[in-house]
Design a protein around this motif. Structure first.
Motif, PDB file in Angstrom:
ATOM      1  N   ARG A  51       0.828  -1.206   0.000  1.00  0.00           N
ATOM      2  CA  ARG A  51       0.000   0.000   0.000  1.00  0.00           C
ATOM      3  C   ARG A  51       0.864   1.258   0.000  1.00  0.00           C
ATOM      4  NH1 ARG A  51      -4.091   0.365   4.882  1.00  0.00           N
ATOM      5  NH2 ARG A  51      -2.122   0.626   6.008  1.00  0.00           N
ATOM      6  N   GLY A  52       1.880   1.271   0.853  1.00  0.00           N
ATOM      7  CA  GLY A  52       2.767   2.427   0.896  1.00  0.00           C
ATOM      8  C   GLY A  52       3.631   2.547  -0.339  1.00  0.00           C
ATOM      9  N   PHE A  53       4.079   1.403  -0.868  1.00  0.00           N
ATOM     10  CA  PHE A  53       4.944   1.420  -2.054  1.00  0.00           C
ATOM     11  C   PHE A  53       4.194   1.965  -3.268  1.00  0.00           C
ATOM     12  CE2 PHE A  53       7.025  -0.769  -5.681  1.00  0.00           C
ATOM     13  CZ  PHE A  53       8.298  -0.238  -5.526  1.00  0.00           C
ATOM     14  N   VAL A  54       2.965   1.487  -3.470  1.00  0.00           N
ATOM     15  CA  VAL A  54       2.154   1.978  -4.584  1.00  0.00           C
ATOM     16  C   VAL A  54       1.797   3.451  -4.380  1.00  0.00           C
ATOM     17  CG1 VAL A  54      -0.055   1.725  -5.778  1.00  0.00           C
ATOM     18  CG2 VAL A  54       1.255  -0.307  -5.138  1.00  0.00           C
ATOM     19  N   SER A  55       1.493   3.830  -3.143  1.00  0.00           N
ATOM     20  CA  SER A  55       1.169   5.226  -2.851  1.00  0.00           C
ATOM     21  C   SER A  55       2.355   6.136  -3.148  1.00  0.00           C
ATOM     22  CB  SER A  55       0.763   5.373  -1.381  1.00  0.00           C
ATOM     23  OG  SER A  55      -0.392   4.623  -1.098  1.00  0.00           O
ATOM     24  N   PHE A  56       3.553   5.653  -2.860  1.00  0.00           N
ATOM     25  CA  PHE A  56       4.749   6.456  -3.137  1.00  0.00           C
ATOM     26  C   PHE A  56       4.879   6.757  -4.626  1.00  0.00           C
ATOM     27  CE2 PHE A  56       9.216   6.304  -4.531  1.00  0.00           C
ATOM     28  CZ  PHE A  56       9.688   7.461  -3.930  1.00  0.00           C
ATOM     29  N   TRP A  57       4.678   5.765  -5.465  1.00  0.00           N
ATOM     30  CA  TRP A  57       4.828   5.978  -6.903  1.00  0.00           C
ATOM     31  C   TRP A  57       3.691   6.824  -7.458  1.00  0.00           C
ATOM     32  CZ3 TRP A  57       9.128   5.613  -9.371  1.00  0.00           C
ATOM     33  CH2 TRP A  57      10.111   4.727  -8.931  1.00  0.00           C
ATOM     34  N   ILE A  58       2.487   6.639  -6.940  1.00  0.00           N
ATOM     35  CA  ILE A  58       1.375   7.479  -7.389  1.00  0.00           C
ATOM     36  C   ILE A  58       1.636   8.934  -7.019  1.00  0.00           C
ATOM     37  CG2 ILE A  58      -1.084   7.984  -7.062  1.00  0.00           C
ATOM     38  CD1 ILE A  58      -1.560   5.013  -6.672  1.00  0.00           C
ATOM     39  N   PHE A  59       2.060   9.160  -5.782  1.00  0.00           N
ATOM     40  CA  PHE A  59       2.337  10.530  -5.345  1.00  0.00           C
ATOM     41  C   PHE A  59       3.499  11.131  -6.132  1.00  0.00           C
ATOM     42  CE2 PHE A  59       4.383  13.690  -2.646  1.00  0.00           C
ATOM     43  CZ  PHE A  59       3.309  14.471  -2.266  1.00  0.00           C
ATOM     44  N   LEU A  60       4.521  10.324  -6.405  1.00  0.00           N
ATOM     45  CA  LEU A  60       5.668  10.827  -7.157  1.00  0.00           C
ATOM     46  C   LEU A  60       5.263  11.239  -8.565  1.00  0.00           C
ATOM     47  CD1 LEU A  60       8.727  11.307  -7.129  1.00  0.00           C
ATOM     48  CD2 LEU A  60       9.022   8.975  -7.975  1.00  0.00           C
ATOM     49  N   VAL A  61       4.436  10.433  -9.225  1.00  0.00           N
ATOM     50  CA  VAL A  61       3.974  10.773 -10.575  1.00  0.00           C
ATOM     51  C   VAL A  61       3.138  12.048 -10.547  1.00  0.00           C
ATOM     52  CG1 VAL A  61       2.476  10.030 -12.464  1.00  0.00           C
ATOM     53  CG2 VAL A  61       4.090   8.410 -11.441  1.00  0.00           C
ATOM     54  N   PHE A  63      -0.059   6.757   3.900  1.00  0.00           N
ATOM     55  CA  PHE A  63       0.384   5.403   3.544  1.00  0.00           C
ATOM     56  C   PHE A  63       1.896   5.356   3.340  1.00  0.00           C
ATOM     57  CE2 PHE A  63      -4.015   4.321   1.570  1.00  0.00           C
ATOM     58  CZ  PHE A  63      -4.511   4.104   2.845  1.00  0.00           C
ATOM     59  N   ILE A  64       2.458   6.400   2.735  1.00  0.00           N
ATOM     60  CA  ILE A  64       3.914   6.458   2.558  1.00  0.00           C
ATOM     61  C   ILE A  64       4.602   6.507   3.917  1.00  0.00           C
ATOM     62  CG2 ILE A  64       5.818   7.855   1.673  1.00  0.00           C
ATOM     63  CD1 ILE A  64       3.950   8.743  -0.595  1.00  0.00           C
ATOM     64  N   GLY A  65       4.045   7.291   4.829  1.00  0.00           N
ATOM     65  CA  GLY A  65       4.626   7.363   6.169  1.00  0.00           C
ATOM     66  C   GLY A  65       4.608   6.028   6.882  1.00  0.00           C
ATOM     67  N   GLU A  66       3.527   5.260   6.725  1.00  0.00           N
ATOM     68  CA  GLU A  66       3.468   3.934   7.336  1.00  0.00           C
ATOM     69  C   GLU A  66       4.534   3.013   6.743  1.00  0.00           C
ATOM     70  OE1 GLU A  66      -0.488   2.640   6.688  1.00  0.00           O
ATOM     71  OE2 GLU A  66      -1.360   3.897   8.259  1.00  0.00           O
ATOM     72  N   ALA A  67       4.745   3.102   5.426  1.00  0.00           N
ATOM     73  CA  ALA A  67       5.759   2.262   4.788  1.00  0.00           C
ATOM     74  C   ALA A  67       7.164   2.654   5.244  1.00  0.00           C
ATOM     75  CB  ALA A  67       5.643   2.371   3.269  1.00  0.00           C
ATOM     76  N   VAL A  68       7.413   3.952   5.395  1.00  0.00           N
ATOM     77  CA  VAL A  68       8.722   4.403   5.886  1.00  0.00           C
ATOM     78  C   VAL A  68       8.934   3.938   7.319  1.00  0.00           C
ATOM     79  CG1 VAL A  68      10.092   6.443   6.459  1.00  0.00           C
ATOM     80  CG2 VAL A  68       8.798   6.384   4.328  1.00  0.00           C
ATOM     81  N   ARG A  69       7.898   3.998   8.123  1.00  0.00           N
ATOM     82  CA  ARG A  69       8.012   3.522   9.506  1.00  0.00           C
ATOM     83  C   ARG A  69       8.337   2.037   9.544  1.00  0.00           C
ATOM     84  NH1 ARG A  69       2.533   3.981  12.409  1.00  0.00           N
ATOM     85  NH2 ARG A  69       2.162   2.249  10.968  1.00  0.00           N
ATOM     86  N   ASP A  70       7.700   1.253   8.688  1.00  0.00           N
ATOM     87  CA  ASP A  70       8.004  -0.181   8.634  1.00  0.00           C
ATOM     88  C   ASP A  70       9.430  -0.434   8.163  1.00  0.00           C
ATOM     89  OD1 ASP A  70       5.451  -0.641   9.468  1.00  0.00           O
ATOM     90  OD2 ASP A  70       4.668  -1.193   7.500  1.00  0.00           O
ATOM     91  N   ALA A  71       9.892   0.391   7.226  1.00  0.00           N
ATOM     92  CA  ALA A  71      11.234   0.180   6.678  1.00  0.00           C
ATOM     93  C   ALA A  71      12.310   0.388   7.728  1.00  0.00           C
ATOM     94  CB  ALA A  71      11.465   1.127   5.495  1.00  0.00           C
ATOM     95  N   PHE A  72      12.091   1.315   8.668  1.00  0.00           N
ATOM     96  CA  PHE A  72      13.105   1.600   9.686  1.00  0.00           C
ATOM     97  C   PHE A  72      12.825   0.885  11.003  1.00  0.00           C
ATOM     98  CE2 PHE A  72      13.776   5.088   6.762  1.00  0.00           C
ATOM     99  CZ  PHE A  72      15.142   5.267   6.800  1.00  0.00           C
ATOM    100  N   ASP A  73      11.832   0.025  11.022  1.00  0.00           N
ATOM    101  CA  ASP A  73      11.520  -0.722  12.236  1.00  0.00           C
ATOM    102  C   ASP A  73      12.379  -1.987  12.281  1.00  0.00           C
ATOM    103  OD1 ASP A  73      10.491  -1.983  14.414  1.00  0.00           O
ATOM    104  OD2 ASP A  73       8.396  -1.832  13.801  1.00  0.00           O
ATOM    105  N   PRO A  74      13.330  -2.092  13.223  1.00  0.00           N
ATOM    106  CA  PRO A  74      14.202  -3.270  13.274  1.00  0.00           C
ATOM    107  C   PRO A  74      13.463  -4.558  13.641  1.00  0.00           C
ATOM    108  CG  PRO A  74      14.545  -1.898  15.204  1.00  0.00           C
ATOM    109  CD  PRO A  74      13.621  -1.143  14.303  1.00  0.00           C
TER     110      PRO A  74
END
Length: 341
Positions: A19-29, A325-336
């Motif tokens: 969800r966050g990954f797709v949201s990132f690309w949609i927002f970037l476009v 959604f992007i923020g949630e994906a970033v939070r997951d990415a930095f969660d050890p």
């Protein structure tokens, strides 16, 4: 460039959140398209061929005399007389939306705000300006404003938190009490008061919102510096004679940024929401600016024109949802703790 194993793991964690990954690309476009708003929605042609020569009005201003007119002022390409002069000896290539955010359509067949039509795809506002053009420019302005405010707030908040956490003692206690008092103040009312006192403007509004936005990162950075300042590698650096600013910058700050980066999308969301709220109240950007908050206010004042409120709501809802959604994906990415990819 070779990425470290930790960076590769974080990128995989980020992409694992679909969800966050797709949201990132949609927002970037959408953001890239909005950056080129001048080439998508403009009341000036993208290209003109006149008497064998090429002109680019969207990038350069040309006087009317260039195309056989009578005035030395900048050409009004929507003037039927000018269009006839150019079309007799050349052609014009218009952008998909032949209106800028401040262009008034004087050829409306209905009183403004006019409903959607082939000329104005999402209708016009109460001043006859194209709604779609204003949404595109407003999206760009809101995101750029939010990004600038987020970056400056991060710099100030990280610096304050780093000083507090690293040095501790009375300095930490004093600054912490000041921040507690400052953060407990009714920020919205103070923003409204300041906005009504000072002349509205992009940078003025940015400075006013900066007064409160930097506080959100102080506690996170302070906690990381308090935790890391007594680690063995910090003590070893001190024993080797490394200065405190160097230790803070090279050794402690990279660890503190891991937790801090996860807050950036949410700070950006809050910045956009604050700008929209002030614009809605009429205390934001100068009149005539492409503002989503002003479009919301027009929707409230013109209930007989539902396309105004619906367009502003859908735009804001989409923008803020994507950023969340992007923020949630970033939070997951930095969660050890998240190791399942």
């Amino acid at each position: 460039m070779t990425l470290s194993p930790l960076t590769r793991r974080r990128l995989k964690q980020f992409s694992a959140n679909r969800r966050g990954f797709v949201s990132f690309w949609i927002f970037l476009v959408l953001f890239v398209l909005a950056l080129g708003a001048n080439f998508i929605a403009n009341d000036k042609p993208l290209l003109i061929q006149f008497k064998g020569a090429l002109y680019v009005p969207v990038l350069k201003a040309y006087p009317e005399t260039t195309f056989g007119g009578d005035f030395e002022t900048e050409t009004d390409y929507r003037d039927p007389f000018v269009q006839e002069l150019i079309n007799k000896q050349g052609w014009m290539l218009w952008p998909p939306i032949p209106f800028s955010y401040d262009t008034i359509n004087y050829n409306l067949t209905q009183p403004a705000p006019a409903p959607p039509s082939t000329a104005n795809w999402i209708g016009t506002d109460d001043q006859g300006r194209d709604v779609l053009a204003r949404v595109i420019y407003g999206f760009r302005l809101s995101v750029l404003f939010g990004l600038i405010l987020t970056i400056i707030s991060a710099i100030v908040g990280i610096a304050a938190g780093a000083v507090q956490g690293y040095y501790g003692g009375r300095l930490d206690l004093t600054l912490q009490r000041v921040i507690e008092i400052w953060s407990s103040m009714p920020s919205l009312y103070i923003l409204i008061i300041f906005s009504s006192i000072f002349a509205p403007g992009f940078w003025t509004l940015l400075a006013i919102l900066l007064l409160f936005s930097w506080v959100s990162l102080v506690d996170v950075v302070r906690a990381e510096f308090l935790r890391a300042r007594n680690f063995d590698y910090v003590r070893a650096a001190r024993a080797l004679g490394v200065s405190n600013p160097v230790i803070m910058w090279r050794h402690v700050l990279p660890n503190a940024m891991v937790a801090t980066l996860t807050y950036f999308p949410f700070i950006l969301t809050g910045s956009i929401t604050a700008l929209t709220s002030l614009d809605f109240l009429g205390l934001g950007l100068p009149p005539g600016s492409p503002s989503l908050g002003e479009l919301l206010a027009q929707g409230k004042n013109n209930l007989q024109a539902p396309w105004l409120g619906i367009t502003a709501f859908v735009t804001l809802a989409l923008m803020l949802t994507l950023l969340t959604f992007i923020g949630e994906a970033v939070r997951d990415a930095f969660d050890p703790r998240k190791t399942n990819i």
